[in-house]
Write a protein that holds these residues in place. Sequence first.
Motif, short mmCIF file in Angstrom:
data_model
loop_
_atom_site.label_atom_id
_atom_site.label_comp_id
_atom_site.label_asym_id
_atom_site.label_seq_id
_atom_site.Cartn_x
_atom_site.Cartn_y
_atom_site.Cartn_z
N TRP A 288 -5.77 4.03 1.75
CA TRP A 288 -5.99 2.63 2.16
C TRP A 288 -5.07 2.27 3.33
O TRP A 288 -5.48 1.54 4.24
CB TRP A 288 -5.74 1.69 0.98
N LEU B 104 0.83 -1.20 0.00
CA LEU B 104 0.00 0.00 0.00
C LEU B 104 0.86 1.26 0.00
O LEU B 104 0.57 2.23 -0.71
CB LEU B 104 -0.92 0.00 1.22
N THR C 93 -6.58 3.70 6.28
CA THR C 93 -7.79 2.94 6.61
C THR C 93 -7.44 1.68 7.38
O THR C 93 -8.13 1.32 8.35
CB THR C 93 -8.57 2.58 5.34
N THR D 87 -8.80 -4.49 4.03
CA THR D 87 -8.07 -3.60 3.12
C THR D 87 -7.25 -4.39 2.10
O THR D 87 -6.34 -3.84 1.49
CB THR D 87 -7.14 -2.66 3.92
#
Length: 436
Positions: A151, A143, A154, A196
């Motif tokens: 993300w 990520l 998150t 995720t």
Amino acid sequence: MIQRLLRLIPPGTIAVGAGLGLLGLASYVHLAVAGHSLTGADYNSLSVLWSIVFTLGIGVFMPIEQEVARVVAARHSQGLPSGPVLARGVTVAAAMLAVLVLAITAGRHLIADKLFHGDATMVTVLVGALAAMAVAYATRGVLSGLQLFPWYGTQLGIDGGLRIVMVALLGLAGVTSPVWYGVVLVAAPLVSVLLTLPPVLRAMGGGAPVAWAALLRGLGLLTASSLLSQVVVNVGVINLQLLAPSDTAAAGALLSALVLVRIPLFVFGSMQASLLPGLATTATTGDQAGFHSLLRRALGIVTALGLTGAVGAVLLGPWLVGVLFDAPGVLGHGDFAWLAAATLAYLWAMVLGQALLALDRHRAQALAWTVGVAALIIVTLLPAPVILRVELAYTIGSVIVAATMAVLLRGGLRRPTTPTRPLTDAVTPAVSGGIR
């Protein structure tokens, strides 16, 4: 200074900062609910578990995240898929996890007796928490490397939010076993990864395997520095349990105090993501004046943070740990003064370490942490009251690290400036204080 740092923040870092903030809050809620729900001995066990998990988890697996992010970012800029990098990263994480699990399993009974009052179930929870961190850090590397920072944030936010919800439910249900409060460290990260995972899977792709050298080249020194830095900041709780096993309140009280005095480390985490690329840019372009200016200002900011936090901790710390964590009154204002001084020195070390990394001097950073840990061990073994020894070890170890880095950095800067190896734009925002 603040405006300059904000201009250096990668897109999406605000989302990451929000996730880090929620994760930091979760740490306080987790320990507060546990402190009010568990006996002194059980809270001691949870405190030791917490310290081991974050010492080994951050120390061993965060460097994997950083290296995966670096290689993914480089391949992404060339239009290459990240799947082969993740495959290598997961393999490395699994190998390191296997080594840790084998070592823990071999010493299962000894660890249970010395650290968890004979509760072998806590050793099982320890293994599960380390496995969860291995998975989380490997996926966060992808990520970060793809600059999917919303993300990334998150995932951190889900992890923190779940911890808060789970410990709140445990507290409301009247759960009094430290095992269940430890299980939160297993379940929350795993669920956050699952929720995720879609962007990671979409970015996988195929392609030829990535050369091992691309991932492992800097991993050894990064792991050494990361692990040693976590030892300095976290090992005090573990040492206290080993040196004073009959004191069923000391380790829990120390962890509660450390949570309070390390609040400035969370604030530094939001600045850390922009500091390294800023220093690296000035170092790469040969702007020595700009490098010095940014470094001085960063040191000024963390000094202000550390001193502000120190005043609050020294004045209110003994009262706050009782109110927030139901900790016994075994630590006084002098204890908080030592811990606050240690945190200030640790902040200096984090900033100076970023400067060494910006100059591509990974070995110098690892050497400084090695010297600091050696000093910590020496102080811990001196004849003195146990709690004072542990506090002085944290303080002197952090001061030695910062001083060593300053000497090494000054020696390097006296030489003519030459462009350093450029760093990737994908910088993993991270809190290095170990309380996550």
